[in-house]
Scaffold this active site. Structure first.
Site, PDB file in Angstrom:
ATOM      1  N   GLU A   1      50.480   6.686  70.169  1.00  0.00           N
ATOM      2  CA  GLU A   1      50.980   8.109  70.113  1.00  0.00           C
ATOM      3  C   GLU A   1      49.990   8.883  70.886  1.00  0.00           C
ATOM      4  OE1 GLU A   1      54.158   8.355  69.273  1.00  0.00           O
ATOM      5  OE2 GLU A   1      54.450   6.534  68.590  1.00  0.00           O
TER       6      GLU A   1
ATOM      7  N   CYS B   1      51.663  17.635  68.781  1.00  0.00           N
ATOM      8  CA  CYS B   1      51.819  16.670  69.853  1.00  0.00           C
ATOM      9  C   CYS B   1      53.210  16.936  70.508  1.00  0.00           C
ATOM     10  CB  CYS B   1      51.776  15.063  69.554  1.00  0.00           C
ATOM     11  SG  CYS B   1      52.822  14.592  67.891  1.00  0.00           S
TER      12      CYS B   1
HETATM   13  P1  NAP Z   1      41.014  11.702  69.568  1.00  0.00           P
HETATM   14  O1  NAP Z   1      39.864  12.482  69.754  1.00  0.00           O
HETATM   15  O2  NAP Z   1      41.450  10.783  70.471  1.00  0.00           O
HETATM   16  O3  NAP Z   1      40.985  11.241  68.094  1.00  0.00           O
HETATM   17  C1  NAP Z   1      42.024  10.699  67.505  1.00  0.00           C
HETATM   18  C2  NAP Z   1      41.512   9.601  66.376  1.00  0.00           C
HETATM   19  O4  NAP Z   1      40.689   8.697  66.964  1.00  0.00           O
HETATM   20  C3  NAP Z   1      40.661  10.203  65.531  1.00  0.00           C
HETATM   21  O5  NAP Z   1      40.508   9.825  64.187  1.00  0.00           O
HETATM   22  C4  NAP Z   1      39.181   9.843  65.856  1.00  0.00           C
HETATM   23  O6  NAP Z   1      38.217   9.596  64.956  1.00  0.00           O
HETATM   24  C5  NAP Z   1      39.520   8.563  66.355  1.00  0.00           C
HETATM   25  N1  NAP Z   1      38.624   8.005  67.522  1.00  0.00           N
HETATM   26  C6  NAP Z   1      38.122   8.649  68.536  1.00  0.00           C
HETATM   27  N2  NAP Z   1      37.341   7.866  69.364  1.00  0.00           N
HETATM   28  C7  NAP Z   1      37.591   6.521  68.805  1.00  0.00           C
HETATM   29  C8  NAP Z   1      37.097   5.227  68.924  1.00  0.00           C
HETATM   30  N3  NAP Z   1      36.252   4.629  70.084  1.00  0.00           N
HETATM   31  N4  NAP Z   1      37.170   4.245  67.969  1.00  0.00           N
HETATM   32  C9  NAP Z   1      38.140   4.479  67.243  1.00  0.00           C
HETATM   33  N5  NAP Z   1      38.616   5.473  66.593  1.00  0.00           N
HETATM   34  C10 NAP Z   1      38.413   6.717  67.491  1.00  0.00           C
HETATM   35  O7  NAP Z   1      42.450  12.825  69.378  1.00  0.00           O
HETATM   36  P2  NAP Z   1      42.249  14.147  68.619  1.00  0.00           P
HETATM   37  O8  NAP Z   1      41.578  15.133  69.434  1.00  0.00           O
HETATM   38  O9  NAP Z   1      42.071  13.940  67.204  1.00  0.00           O
HETATM   39  O10 NAP Z   1      44.031  14.544  68.667  1.00  0.00           O
HETATM   40  C11 NAP Z   1      44.417  15.379  69.658  1.00  0.00           C
HETATM   41  C12 NAP Z   1      45.250  14.446  70.675  1.00  0.00           C
HETATM   42  O11 NAP Z   1      46.026  13.649  69.893  1.00  0.00           O
HETATM   43  C13 NAP Z   1      46.156  15.408  71.662  1.00  0.00           C
HETATM   44  O12 NAP Z   1      45.956  14.982  72.819  1.00  0.00           O
HETATM   45  C14 NAP Z   1      47.516  15.143  71.018  1.00  0.00           C
HETATM   46  O13 NAP Z   1      48.560  15.029  72.021  1.00  0.00           O
HETATM   47  C15 NAP Z   1      47.479  13.887  70.487  1.00  0.00           C
HETATM   48  N6  NAP Z   1      48.270  13.587  69.303  1.00  0.00           N
HETATM   49  C16 NAP Z   1      49.483  13.035  69.739  1.00  0.00           C
HETATM   50  C17 NAP Z   1      50.390  12.509  68.501  1.00  0.00           C
HETATM   51  C18 NAP Z   1      51.587  11.729  68.786  1.00  0.00           C
HETATM   52  O14 NAP Z   1      52.113  11.394  67.849  1.00  0.00           O
HETATM   53  N7  NAP Z   1      52.003  11.332  69.761  1.00  0.00           N
HETATM   54  C19 NAP Z   1      50.015  13.358  67.335  1.00  0.00           C
HETATM   55  C20 NAP Z   1      49.194  13.974  67.229  1.00  0.00           C
HETATM   56  C21 NAP Z   1      48.176  14.315  68.295  1.00  0.00           C
HETATM   57  P3  NAP Z   1      37.071  10.889  64.968  1.00  0.00           P
HETATM   58  O15 NAP Z   1      37.818  12.146  64.292  1.00  0.00           O
HETATM   59  O16 NAP Z   1      36.254  10.426  63.754  1.00  0.00           O
HETATM   60  O17 NAP Z   1      36.439  10.893  66.163  1.00  0.00           O
END
Ligand code: NAP
Length: 539
Positions: free
Chosen positions: A269, A308
């Site tokens: 997602e 999102c």
């Molecule tokens: P993110 O930086 O990709 O982080 C999301 C999750 O992934 C966090 O728990 C993060 O952990 C983890 N993560 C990051 N790098 C990783 C890796 N290499 N290995 C394993 N886990 C890893 O995204 P975000 O900034 O939190 O969220 C914003 C984005 O999420 C936006 O683009 C939004 O559109 C999207 N989003 C989508 C939905 C949906 O349902 N489609 C819902 C909400 C948000 P850490 O925090 O520990 O780094």
């Protein structure tokens, strides 16, 4: 050094949040990462997972939690899920306070997250009751294959034997944990849940409540408070990985060894440039118009635009453009930005300093191609001078939405949207929606059925969900940004290509579909008992 702990989740800057793995609470070593109050920049706690044995954590979930869950029927698992829902509801105020402190949420934002968590768990508890005393599901009916009625095939769905790893984004710590866990636990898979580090406080407290309640069998739920370290390197073929977050992280996860070589199932997602389309038939001041304006303003500002499903692109017919811009400018201009702990504040800060930096650079990109309608500097209410990650609502417009790219390609994860003016034809509006490259939700505000029909046909392939806002349902419509447990959440293309929830549909990610064919009598005898009440009929 890992230390078992027994005190509840603190909001004490020196304390490290607890993970729960292999049947005990542990904290990682080292100084850890600070969790902040994004309005005041106060440190609330730290997270560290350094030194945690993630291979052992996964093995414990697979070997202890999996068999315990699979021994239960859907109805019994549903009762556990119902208990978790009630638990969250009974600690609602405490969780809301944590979300206000650590997430920058207003009370309304926090309720949306926490109540969404308990409601989704309750919906899956109800589904468990409906699926009843079975442990397997039938997918459709028996299909005749041979010359006689004796030789038949039947698709069945059985829980996978691995662990469900859930990685969540920072914006919905309560709902994100609960919506994934509800479905996996009901399906019969043990869960390892990891929230985003920056806003982990709410999820950490939920975990304490879950474990202390003893509702779940041992090993059925584990929790990682902070970085996932080498966790994902230990995934195996029967495991699944459900991820919510950015496309960049999703791309990294899709390249994991387990995903590439062992077919670990992955659901993504990700980013989404959701749209709202206003039809040319809508009169200013009509119920459909009012719904449109209220939805756009709410979707832009709820959770400071960090949803999102928030509306990022607004397509309005030329004849209505000035009136729309005026209405939105007025409503967005009246939003009070500041410390979300104060009742008079309508919109809190962004969750982290890096989100603020990304939003500002995103606004600059959008401004390169569009005109500013609203972008005022406003002093946030009730915060120490110079503190907090605040961004007031920003509205932009372009008369040439077909000719620009940033508005269709760059998700600015904050209270920011662009109005694109179109000529009033549904086919053109649909083409503009499609330029987002796949989104979670698109909404159409119109009462003209021919316009709606053309828009639905043109936008459905690019959308996980379509909301049709019209006069007759204006009084009861749920907001387009609200994800519902009964409807699918996910979207094609840029949105990750995933699919969660949707009632029974969500279960199939955690179940293996197997085609069984042979003698009808043997098949019926072999599967008898397991199949009682357990039919998922294709929609
Ligand atoms: P993110 O930086 O990709 O982080 C999301 C999750 O992934 C966090 O728990 C993060 O952990 C983890 N993560 C990051 N790098 C990783 C890796 N290499 N290995 C394993 N886990 C890893 O995204 P975000 O900034 O939190 O969220 C914003 C984005 O999420 C936006 O683009 C939004 O559109 C999207 N989003 C989508 C939905 C949906 O349902 N489609 C819902 C909400 C948000 P850490 O925090 O520990 O780094």
């Amino acid at each position: 050094m890992l230390a078992p702990m027994s005190t509840p989740t603190p909001t004490n800057p020196t304390t490290v949040l607890r993970s729960y793995v292999a049947g005990r609470f542990v904290t990682g070593s080292g100084p850890g990462t600070p969790l902040l109050n994004p309005a005041t920049e106060e440190v609330l706690a730290h997270t560290s997972t350094q030194g945690i044995d993630f291979r052992a954590a996964l093995a414990h979930a697979r070997d202890v939690g999996g068999p315990a869950l699979r021994a239960l029927t859907f109805a019994e698992r549903g009762e556990i899920v119902r208990g978790l829902s009630r638990l969250i509801h009974s600690h609602r105020d405490e969780l809301i306070q944590l979300a206000i402190a650590n997430g920058g949420n207003t009370r309304g934002d926090a309720k949306f997250d926490v109540d969404g968590a308990s409601a989704t768990l309750a919906a899956y508890a109800e589904l468990g009751a409906q699926l009843g005393a079975s442990r397997l599901l039938l997918d459709g009916g028996a299909v005749p294959i041979g010359r006689s009625a004796r030789y038949v095939g039947q698709h069945i769905l059985a829980p996978r034997r691995g662990v469900a790893v859930h990685i969540n984004a920072f914006n919905f710590p309560a709902w994100g944990l609960a919506e994934k866990a509800a479905v996996a636990l009901l399906a019969g898979m043990p869960v390892v849940s990891k929230p985003a580090t920056a806003t982990a406080l709410v999820a950490a407290r939920m975990t304490e409540l879950f474990i202390e309640s003893k509702l779940l069998p041992e090993g059925a739920f584990s929790f990682i408070a902070g970085s996932s370290g080498d966790l994902l390197e230990h995934l195996q073929g029967q495991d699944v990985l459900a991820f919510t977050g950015s496309s960049d992280t999703a791309a990294t996860l899709r390249a994991l060894r387990g995903v590439v070589h062992d077919s670990v199932r992955i659901n993504v997602e990700a980013d989404s440039l959701n749209s709202a389309v206003l039809g040319p038939d809508v009169e200013p001041g009509s119920p459909t118009w009012d719904l449109f304006v209220a939805d756009v303003v709410r979707e832009m500002t709820q959770k400071t635009g960090q949803k999102c499903t928030a509306i990022r692109r607004i397509f309005v017919p030329e004849a209505l453009a000035e009136t729309v811009l005026e209405a939105l400018r007025e409503r967005l201009g009246a939003v009070r930005v500041g410390n979300p702990a104060l009742e008079e504040v309508n919109m809190g800060p962004l969750s982290t300093a890096s989100q603020l930096a990304e939003v500002r650079s995103g606004i600059a990109k959008l401004r390169g191609e569009a005109d500013v309608v609203l972008d005022e500097a406003r002093a946030p209410v009730g915060v120490p001078a110079g503190k907090g990650f605040f961004q007031a609502p920003v509205l932009l417009k372009t008369a040439r939405p077909q000719a620009v790219s940033a508005m269709h390609q760059h998700e600015v994860f904050g209270p920011v949207a662009t109005v694109g003016i179109y000529d009033g034809r549904a086919a053109i509006a649909a083409e503009l929606v499609a330029r987002g490259g796949g989104s979670l939700v698109a909404s159409c505000y119109a009462d003209d059925r021919a316009f709606i029909e053309e828009l639905v046909l043109g936008t459905a392939p690019y959308s996980g969900r379509l909301f049709l806002g019209s006069a007759k349902i204006a009084g009861q419509a749920t907001p387009p940004g609200m994800v519902l447990p009964t409807l699918v959440h996910g979207g094609p293309g840029r949105a990750g290509g995933g699919e969660e929830l949707g009632g029974p549909r969500g279960l199939s990610f955690y179940l293996q579909r197997t085609a069984v064919h042979g003698d009808k009598a043997i098949l019926e005898g072999t599967l008898k008992g397991a199949l009682i009440d357990g039919t998922i009929k294709p929609a």
